[in-house]
Design a protein around this motif. Structure first.
Motif, PDB file in Angstrom:
ATOM      1  N   THR A 179       3.400  -5.266  17.581  1.00  0.00           N
ATOM      2  CA  THR A 179       2.290  -5.775  18.377  1.00  0.00           C
ATOM      3  C   THR A 179       1.626  -4.659  19.181  1.00  0.00           C
ATOM      4  OG1 THR A 179       3.411  -7.916  18.569  1.00  0.00           O
ATOM      5  CG2 THR A 179       1.604  -7.486  20.102  1.00  0.00           C
ATOM      6  N   PHE A 180       2.425  -3.669  19.569  1.00  0.00           N
ATOM      7  CA  PHE A 180       1.930  -2.612  20.446  1.00  0.00           C
ATOM      8  C   PHE A 180       1.787  -1.249  19.753  1.00  0.00           C
ATOM      9  CE2 PHE A 180       4.423  -5.681  22.906  1.00  0.00           C
ATOM     10  CZ  PHE A 180       3.460  -6.135  23.790  1.00  0.00           C
ATOM     11  N   THR A 181       2.531  -1.030  18.659  1.00  0.00           N
ATOM     12  CA  THR A 181       2.489   0.256  17.964  1.00  0.00           C
ATOM     13  C   THR A 181       2.495   0.014  16.455  1.00  0.00           C
ATOM     14  OG1 THR A 181       4.863   0.664  17.604  1.00  0.00           O
ATOM     15  CG2 THR A 181       3.994   1.137  19.810  1.00  0.00           C
ATOM     16  N   HIS A 182       2.383   1.108  15.709  1.00  0.00           N
ATOM     17  CA  HIS A 182       2.450   1.034  14.245  1.00  0.00           C
ATOM     18  C   HIS A 182       3.737   1.638  13.702  1.00  0.00           C
ATOM     19  CE1 HIS A 182      -1.678  -0.185  14.440  1.00  0.00           C
ATOM     20  NE2 HIS A 182      -2.128   0.999  14.819  1.00  0.00           N
ATOM     21  N   PHE A 183       4.695   1.929  14.566  1.00  0.00           N
ATOM     22  CA  PHE A 183       5.906   2.632  14.126  1.00  0.00           C
ATOM     23  C   PHE A 183       6.696   1.882  13.055  1.00  0.00           C
ATOM     24  CE2 PHE A 183       5.426   4.682  18.414  1.00  0.00           C
ATOM     25  CZ  PHE A 183       5.028   5.908  17.915  1.00  0.00           C
ATOM     26  N   PRO A 184       6.880   0.561  13.150  1.00  0.00           N
ATOM     27  CA  PRO A 184       7.619  -0.124  12.073  1.00  0.00           C
ATOM     28  C   PRO A 184       6.928   0.011  10.718  1.00  0.00           C
ATOM     29  CG  PRO A 184       7.549  -1.500  14.026  1.00  0.00           C
ATOM     30  CD  PRO A 184       6.604  -0.363  14.275  1.00  0.00           C
ATOM     31  N   GLU A 185       5.593  -0.074  10.716  1.00  0.00           N
ATOM     32  CA  GLU A 185       4.852   0.053   9.460  1.00  0.00           C
ATOM     33  C   GLU A 185       4.925   1.482   8.917  1.00  0.00           C
ATOM     34  OE1 GLU A 185       3.318  -3.449  11.647  1.00  0.00           O
ATOM     35  OE2 GLU A 185       3.636  -1.352  12.215  1.00  0.00           O
ATOM     36  N   TYR A 186       4.809   2.471   9.802  1.00  0.00           N
ATOM     37  CA  TYR A 186       4.928   3.865   9.366  1.00  0.00           C
ATOM     38  C   TYR A 186       6.308   4.116   8.758  1.00  0.00           C
ATOM     39  CZ  TYR A 186       0.743   4.915  12.192  1.00  0.00           C
ATOM     40  OH  TYR A 186      -0.516   4.955  12.724  1.00  0.00           O
ATOM     41  N   ARG A 187       7.338   3.567   9.387  1.00  0.00           N
ATOM     42  CA  ARG A 187       8.706   3.741   8.882  1.00  0.00           C
ATOM     43  C   ARG A 187       8.848   3.117   7.495  1.00  0.00           C
ATOM     44  NH1 ARG A 187      12.016  -0.179  11.765  1.00  0.00           N
ATOM     45  NH2 ARG A 187      11.128  -1.449  10.104  1.00  0.00           N
ATOM     46  N   ASP A 188       8.327   1.904   7.335  1.00  0.00           N
ATOM     47  CA  ASP A 188       8.447   1.231   6.040  1.00  0.00           C
ATOM     48  C   ASP A 188       7.718   2.005   4.938  1.00  0.00           C
ATOM     49  OD1 ASP A 188       9.905  -0.739   7.268  1.00  0.00           O
ATOM     50  OD2 ASP A 188       8.265  -2.201   7.335  1.00  0.00           O
ATOM     51  N   LEU A 189       6.484   2.421   5.220  1.00  0.00           N
ATOM     52  CA  LEU A 189       5.707   3.129   4.208  1.00  0.00           C
ATOM     53  C   LEU A 189       6.305   4.488   3.860  1.00  0.00           C
ATOM     54  CD1 LEU A 189       2.058   2.308   5.373  1.00  0.00           C
ATOM     55  CD2 LEU A 189       3.277   1.380   3.390  1.00  0.00           C
ATOM     56  N   SER A 190       6.971   5.110   4.822  1.00  0.00           N
ATOM     57  CA  SER A 190       7.579   6.417   4.566  1.00  0.00           C
ATOM     58  C   SER A 190       8.726   6.325   3.564  1.00  0.00           C
ATOM     59  CB  SER A 190       8.092   7.040   5.870  1.00  0.00           C
ATOM     60  OG  SER A 190       9.238   6.352   6.362  1.00  0.00           O
ATOM     61  N   GLN A 191       9.260   5.116   3.349  1.00  0.00           N
ATOM     62  CA  GLN A 191      10.351   4.937   2.403  1.00  0.00           C
ATOM     63  C   GLN A 191       9.879   4.737   0.962  1.00  0.00           C
ATOM     64  OE1 GLN A 191      13.711   2.388   3.980  1.00  0.00           O
ATOM     65  NE2 GLN A 191      12.205   1.922   5.575  1.00  0.00           N
ATOM     66  N   LEU A 192       8.563   4.613   0.771  1.00  0.00           N
ATOM     67  CA  LEU A 192       8.026   4.431  -0.571  1.00  0.00           C
ATOM     68  C   LEU A 192       8.251   5.679  -1.413  1.00  0.00           C
ATOM     69  CD1 LEU A 192       4.601   2.645   0.014  1.00  0.00           C
ATOM     70  CD2 LEU A 192       6.484   1.800  -1.390  1.00  0.00           C
ATOM     71  N   LYS A 193       8.756   5.495  -2.596  1.00  0.00           N
ATOM     72  CA  LYS A 193       8.984   6.606  -3.507  1.00  0.00           C
ATOM     73  C   LYS A 193       8.649   6.171  -4.936  1.00  0.00           C
ATOM     74  CE  LYS A 193      10.784   9.581  -0.523  1.00  0.00           C
ATOM     75  NZ  LYS A 193      10.451   8.782   0.691  1.00  0.00           N
ATOM     76  N   VAL A 194       7.985   7.045  -5.672  1.00  0.00           N
ATOM     77  CA  VAL A 194       7.777   6.801  -7.096  1.00  0.00           C
ATOM     78  C   VAL A 194       9.133   6.860  -7.782  1.00  0.00           C
ATOM     79  CG1 VAL A 194       6.683   7.644  -9.207  1.00  0.00           C
ATOM     80  CG2 VAL A 194       5.477   7.795  -7.013  1.00  0.00           C
ATOM     81  N   GLY A 195       9.439   5.851  -8.585  1.00  0.00           N
ATOM     82  CA  GLY A 195      10.739   5.771  -9.245  1.00  0.00           C
ATOM     83  C   GLY A 195      11.682   4.783  -8.599  1.00  0.00           C
ATOM     84  N   SER A 196      11.312   4.271  -7.416  1.00  0.00           N
ATOM     85  CA  SER A 196      12.146   3.255  -6.759  1.00  0.00           C
ATOM     86  C   SER A 196      12.167   1.972  -7.589  1.00  0.00           C
ATOM     87  CB  SER A 196      11.603   2.934  -5.361  1.00  0.00           C
ATOM     88  OG  SER A 196      11.658   4.049  -4.517  1.00  0.00           O
ATOM     89  N   THR A 197      13.198   1.192  -7.407  1.00  0.00           N
ATOM     90  CA  THR A 197      13.265  -0.091  -8.096  1.00  0.00           C
ATOM     91  C   THR A 197      12.459  -1.134  -7.333  1.00  0.00           C
ATOM     92  OG1 THR A 197      15.240  -0.858  -6.912  1.00  0.00           O
ATOM     93  CG2 THR A 197      15.586   0.462  -8.920  1.00  0.00           C
ATOM     94  N   THR A 198      12.050  -2.183  -8.034  1.00  0.00           N
ATOM     95  CA  THR A 198      11.327  -3.262  -7.372  1.00  0.00           C
ATOM     96  C   THR A 198      12.224  -3.978  -6.365  1.00  0.00           C
ATOM     97  OG1 THR A 198      11.881  -4.707  -9.242  1.00  0.00           O
ATOM     98  CG2 THR A 198       9.719  -3.660  -9.258  1.00  0.00           C
TER      99      THR A 198
END
Length: 216
Positions: free
Chosen positions: A13-32
């Protein structure tokens, strides 16, 4: 798990840190399975070329698209929907480049092929960016979509580039592309091992985007 989700909703609600953390875990080759463990079940899926399925995750701050084949993420793209949402796109020699804060021309790397559209259904510019050794493993995709955050290309630059592409005038094409890249702040980025044509195929039209946002 429930406690963490509640905490993330409060912090978000106040920051974007949870979203930044989630997106930083995206990797090509990860499983669905891994991706769904982070982002949940996609609201929309549709089939693309080459046996690829696009999965769309709608959030108030961004649209995430995963391009999946045989249970593996082959590419992902992120579109910002919030003017203050600036996840990191690239890092080069200690410098960080974030969504919504840099122009196409300011990004490290070499612009390769691109797609441009300025019709009633879509207004966009997306290019494949060669970032050196990193590009041997996956492609970088960057650009601007009309229904994302930000003001977009300056003046008539998008229309000029679109007209130049349609008429096939190379000199005008190079000039129009250079002008657009210098004046366009990116609101879209991604990584993957798929062609730019498949990435282009995954892009929703403005009407589709509006319909899904209203629904979900």
């Amino acid at each position: 798990m429930l406690l963490q989700e509640g905490f993330d909703r409060t912090v978000s609600t106040f920051t974007h840190f949870p979203e930044y953390r989630d997106l930083s875990q995206l990797k090509v080759g990860s499983t669905t399975e891994f991706a769904n463990g982070i982002f949940g079940v996609p609201e929309v899926r549709r089939s693309l070329s080459d046996g690829v399925t696009a999965s769309y995750y709608f959030t108030p701050k961004y649209l995430l698209t995963l391009m999946v084949s045989q249970g593996e993420v082959h590419a992902y793209t992120v579109l910002s929907r919030n003017d203050s949402f600036h996840p990191q796109v690239f890092e080069d020699a200690g410098a960080e480049y974030s969504l919504g804060e840099v122009t196409l021309d300011e990004l490290p790397g070499i612009s390769r092929e691109f797609v441009v559209d300025q019709t009633k259904t879509q207004q966009l510019y997306i290019e494949k960016l060669d970032t050196g050794l990193d590009s041997l493993l996956s492609n970088g995709y960057v650009g601007w979509l009309s229904y994302g955050a930000g003001s977009g290309p300056e003046g008539q630059t998008l229309g000029s580039l679109y007209d130049a592409r349609m008429t096939g005038k190379d000199a005008r094409l190079r000039e129009s592309k250079s002008v657009l890249r210098k004046g366009t702040i990116i609101n879209f980025y991604g990584r993957g091992d798929l062609s730019l044509a498949v990435i282009r195929e995954s892009i929703l039209t403005s009407a589709e985007f509006d319909n899904y946002v209203t629904t979900y």
